[in-house]
Scaffold this motif. Sequence first.
Motif, mmCIF file in Angstrom:
data_model
loop_
_atom_site.group_PDB
_atom_site.id
_atom_site.type_symbol
_atom_site.label_atom_id
_atom_site.label_comp_id
_atom_site.label_asym_id
_atom_site.label_seq_id
_atom_site.Cartn_x
_atom_site.Cartn_y
_atom_site.Cartn_z
ATOM 1 N N PHE A 96 0.639 -1.105 0.086
ATOM 2 C CA PHE A 96 0.113 -0.106 -0.056
ATOM 3 C C PHE A 96 0.947 1.208 -0.177
ATOM 4 N N VAL A 97 0.598 2.097 -1.009
ATOM 5 C CA VAL A 97 1.372 3.413 -1.166
ATOM 6 C C VAL A 97 0.710 4.446 -0.085
ATOM 7 N N SER A 98 1.423 4.931 0.906
ATOM 8 C CA SER A 98 0.651 5.984 1.750
ATOM 9 C C SER A 98 1.765 6.930 2.088
ATOM 10 N N ILE A 99 1.594 7.917 3.066
ATOM 11 C CA ILE A 99 2.339 9.062 3.031
ATOM 12 C C ILE A 99 2.896 9.181 4.303
ATOM 13 N N VAL A 100 4.113 9.602 4.440
ATOM 14 C CA VAL A 100 4.672 9.905 5.981
ATOM 15 C C VAL A 100 4.065 10.981 6.635
ATOM 16 N N GLY A 101 3.715 10.792 7.779
ATOM 17 C CA GLY A 101 2.990 11.610 8.890
ATOM 18 C C GLY A 101 1.528 11.513 8.675
ATOM 19 N N VAL A 102 0.894 10.429 8.210
ATOM 20 C CA VAL A 102 -0.588 10.153 8.169
ATOM 21 C C VAL A 102 -1.187 9.870 9.188
ATOM 22 N N ASP A 103 -0.228 9.446 10.213
ATOM 23 C CA ASP A 103 -0.844 9.367 11.816
ATOM 24 C C ASP A 103 -0.253 10.665 12.710
ATOM 25 N N ARG A 104 0.214 11.613 11.976
ATOM 26 C CA ARG A 104 0.472 12.942 12.882
ATOM 27 C C ARG A 104 -0.005 14.105 12.237
ATOM 28 N N VAL A 105 -0.244 14.281 11.036
ATOM 29 C CA VAL A 105 -0.551 15.324 10.226
ATOM 30 C C VAL A 105 -2.289 15.651 10.213
ATOM 31 N N PRO A 106 -2.697 16.654 10.999
ATOM 32 C CA PRO A 106 -4.251 16.873 11.098
ATOM 33 C C PRO A 106 -4.851 17.348 9.648
#
Length: 248
Positions: A96-106
């Motif tokens: 799965f292609v995701s993004i750095v920071g998806v768990d921290r960037v609102p």
Amino acid sequence: MEVLVTGGTGRLGQELVPQLRDAGHQVRSMSRRGAGPGGVRGDLATGRDLAQAVAGAEVVVHAASDPRGDSWEVDVAGTRRLVEAVDRSRPPHLVFVSIVGVDRVPLSYYRAKYAAEQVLLASGLPVTLVRITQFHGFVDELLGTARRGPLLPVPMGWRVQPVDVADAAAHLVEVAGAAPSGGVVELGGPEEHSVADLARAWAAVRAPGVRVIATPVPGRLGAALREGAAVPARGARGRRTWAEHLHG
């Protein structure tokens, strides 16, 4: 291997599909219309033709996304539909292609990507979640859009580490050929920058004479990006720098 790429016609997919083929894999590129060489039809928004598209794939690189539309329908519900279409007797490795920071960037789009990650982790399927930083070309376009005549306003103190899309594709080829990690891996560019520094380098090449104005951004989003939420904490690094992109 037999590899299915969702989002094969997008910015990343156009780099990834040929690199997978060059590595010796047999590649099918999924889109709603199934156009182009190796194209197969499959619609994440409705589930139509997904089972046929996935059938026989040993690896599925799930790169499809809809950041400008209904990302919760395509990225989250669409990922759930993709999981449901998989043959559980011969499950593929889902990358799965995701993004750095998806768990921290609102941001809503980041929350959708994070929710899609949770769908995959809960699926019981062999998965690898690849969080990647912003692509050079995307940052280039954003800065061009942000320019206001002779001025280029940018957020003050935001930290980023953009990566070349070809480097991202090469990393995904490696991940596709390896065993599933069962969790998150990260990829960033070779250098960390402030957005203001990126903008000054961009202006020097793309718009000489434009003045970069760094302004504070209040609130949770500004705080998160100043604190490095969009910068990878670990993992692989791309090779092509921002300066090389600008002069390439």
